[in-house]
Design a protein around this motif. Structure first.
Motif, PDB file in Angstrom:
ATOM      1  N   ILE A  86       0.881  -1.181   0.000  1.00 55.01           N
ATOM      2  CA  ILE A  86       0.000   0.000   0.000  1.00 55.01           C
ATOM      3  C   ILE A  86       0.913   1.223   0.000  1.00 55.01           C
ATOM      4  CG2 ILE A  86      -1.721   1.318   1.304  1.00 55.01           C
ATOM      5  CD1 ILE A  86      -2.505  -1.334   2.686  1.00 55.01           C
ATOM      6  N   ASP A 112      -3.289   0.030  -4.662  1.00 58.32           N
ATOM      7  CA  ASP A 112      -3.804   0.534  -3.392  1.00 58.32           C
ATOM      8  C   ASP A 112      -2.974   1.753  -2.989  1.00 58.32           C
ATOM      9  OD1 ASP A 112      -4.769  -1.138  -0.258  1.00 58.32           O
ATOM     10  OD2 ASP A 112      -4.942   0.942  -0.932  1.00 58.32           O
ATOM     11  N   ARG A 114      -3.228   5.484  -1.018  1.00 55.12           N
ATOM     12  CA  ARG A 114      -4.102   6.210  -0.102  1.00 55.12           C
ATOM     13  C   ARG A 114      -3.495   7.565   0.222  1.00 55.12           C
ATOM     14  NH1 ARG A 114      -6.257   1.502   3.848  1.00 55.12           N
ATOM     15  NH2 ARG A 114      -5.886  -0.221   2.391  1.00 55.12           N
ATOM     16  N   LYS A 132       0.326  -6.422   4.702  1.00 61.13           N
ATOM     17  CA  LYS A 132       0.851  -5.651   3.569  1.00 61.13           C
ATOM     18  C   LYS A 132       2.033  -4.816   4.020  1.00 61.13           C
ATOM     19  CE  LYS A 132      -2.788  -6.112   0.607  1.00 61.13           C
ATOM     20  NZ  LYS A 132      -2.882  -6.131  -0.839  1.00 61.13           N
TER      21      LYS A 132
END
Lengths: 363, 77
Positions: A86, A112, A114, A132
């Motif tokens: 991530i 992914d 963010r 992750k």
């Protein structure tokens, strides 16, 4: 809002503008606002339109997003493409183009990615996703770097093993030294960044006066702060002095914030680094200290990084140094717009090109 | 990227705190300031307090602004 609204009242600003015009007299003056936040604040406040015409303001390279090289974005993109990873980032990196992709494009393809408001939020993402790897993109000057350092310390204290930092932090004073040496830049005074200085204080800027005789004023970001900072600089130019002054006294102390600096100095060490459009500036970057090597994304996470593509036809480097204006770039407003940006200066919320485009400035 | 504003500290819980600006409250980190106390105003950037506002200096600024505005009114400006 106390300690904010009062600096936005028009009457004191108008009085200050009158003082600027009086101090300027018949002469012309060129100042540089180093920091991207100042560029936007000056535009947004409308001050550009009320300063005397003979006063010119140039934008400098103080936008950490704008000076992040394509190579950094390319490695960030490579991390995005790992299914076990991530990528967390401050929002203003999200649309910045690398050589062929961006975080936004990668997310559209299923990565992914963010965005976070605070570095600490990225640590929480790691805590909540133990299966992750979480890579946080550490981009920013000394205003932001201490908070990222504090997050690294918190990761170690909480024994969060899947948290990594991809460090792209940079330092302002070495960049100012490079600017002051640059023969192409003709500036008579510097508007220094108020929040970087809140952390580092005034001492690191001493060389601007002692070595380069450059009037410099550490300035806040509200309309009255900017007007006062400009007034102090114009008065210095009129008097022929070269002093370092603090306009933003309510936030900036000469010693800065020693605690924030201790945290920053524990986690990071200076290194050479490349500024997009400018090239290598010695001692202007930060790398993760050996004690924290276990959190260094570069050292611990493999990535297939594409070859950096640098030549796009934009003149970002000259815009960032204040040598050219955005309107001088052949791509400005045509091939390069906020919707389809070619370079980071057009994407970043504090990019010079983005500000000029948004506020309709023709130069 | 250097956006930061002064907010009033309404609660301190170790390295975390609550700040208020206008009607809104939010949680921030206090790792970077020495001895934060409720009632302090702190400069908040990206979820961290990066300095305490020098209230004495800020009050001096405000007094100067008020004096300037009064003299403008008197001068018929």
């Amino acid at each position: 809002m106390r300690y904010l609204d009062e600096y936005r009242r028009p009457e004191p600003v108008r009085a200050c503008i009158r003082e600027i015009a009086e101090a300027l007299g018949d002469r012309s003056a060129t100042l540089m606002e180093v920091c991207g936040t100042h560029t936007v604040a000056i535009f947004r406040s409308g001050l550009r339109n009320v300063f005397p015409d003979r006063l010119e303001l140039l934008s400098g390279p103080g936008c950490p997003v704008c000076v992040t090289p394509n190579a950094y974005m390319d490695r960030a993109v490579a991390y995005c493409r790992r299914p076990d990873t991530i990528v967390a980032t401050f929002g203003d990196m999200f649309r910045v183009p690398g050589s062929s992709s961006s975080l936004e494009k990668e997310r559209a393809c299923g990565a992914d990615v963010r965005t976070v408001y605070s570095a600490m939020d990225s640590l929480e993402i790691a805590a909540q996703n133990p299966g992750k790897k979480v890579v946080f993109l550490g981009v920013g000057f000394e205003t932001t770097t201490p908070s990222v350092a504090a997050t690294v310390l918190a990761a170690v204290e909480r024994d969060i093993k899947n948290y990594y930092l991809y460090c792209g932090h940079k330092l302002v004073p070495p960049a100012l030294r490079a600017l002051a040496r640059d023969k192409d830049i003709a500036v008579q005074g510097l508007i220094l960044p108020g929040h970087v200085s809140t952390v580092i204080g005034s001492e690191p800027y001493g060389f601007l006066c002692s070595e380069f005789r450059m009037p410099s004023v550490i300035t806040g970001f509200e309309p009255l702060d900017i007007a006062q900072g400009v007034r102090l600089l114009v008065e210095q130019i009129a008097q022929g002095t070269a002093r370092l002054e603090i306009q933003y006294k309510r936030s900036v102390r000469p010693e800065g914030n020693p605690k924030a600096r201790r945290v920053m100095d524990r986690v990071f060490k200076p290194c050479d680094c490349v500024w997009r459009g400018i090239g290598n500036i010695p001692g202007s970057g930060l790398e993760i200290a050996p004690e924290f090597a276990g959190l260094d994304a570069r050292a611990n996470i493999e990535a297939e990084v594409e070859e950096e593509r640098v030549d796009t036809g934009c003149i970002c480097g000259e815009v960032l140094r204040g040598v050219k204006k955005p309107v001088d770039c052949p791509l400005f407003g045509s091939a390069c717009t906020p919707v389809e940006p070619v370079g980071a200066c057009m994407v970043s919320s504090e990019g010079t090109c983005a500000a000029y485009h948004k506020y309709g400035r023709e130069g | 990227m250097c956006l930061a504003i002064p907010m009033e500290l309404t609660a301190v819980k170790g390295e975390a705190g609550t700040v208020r600006m206008g009607g809104a409250e939010k949680e921030i980190r206090l790792d970077l300031v020495e001895d934060p106390k409720t009632g302090d105003y702190v400069i908040v950037h990206a979820g961290f307090a990066i300095q305490k506002l020098d209230k004495e200096q800020a009050e001096k600024d405000l007094a100067l602004i008020e004096r300037l505005l009064d003299s403008e009114v008197e001068g018929g400006a």
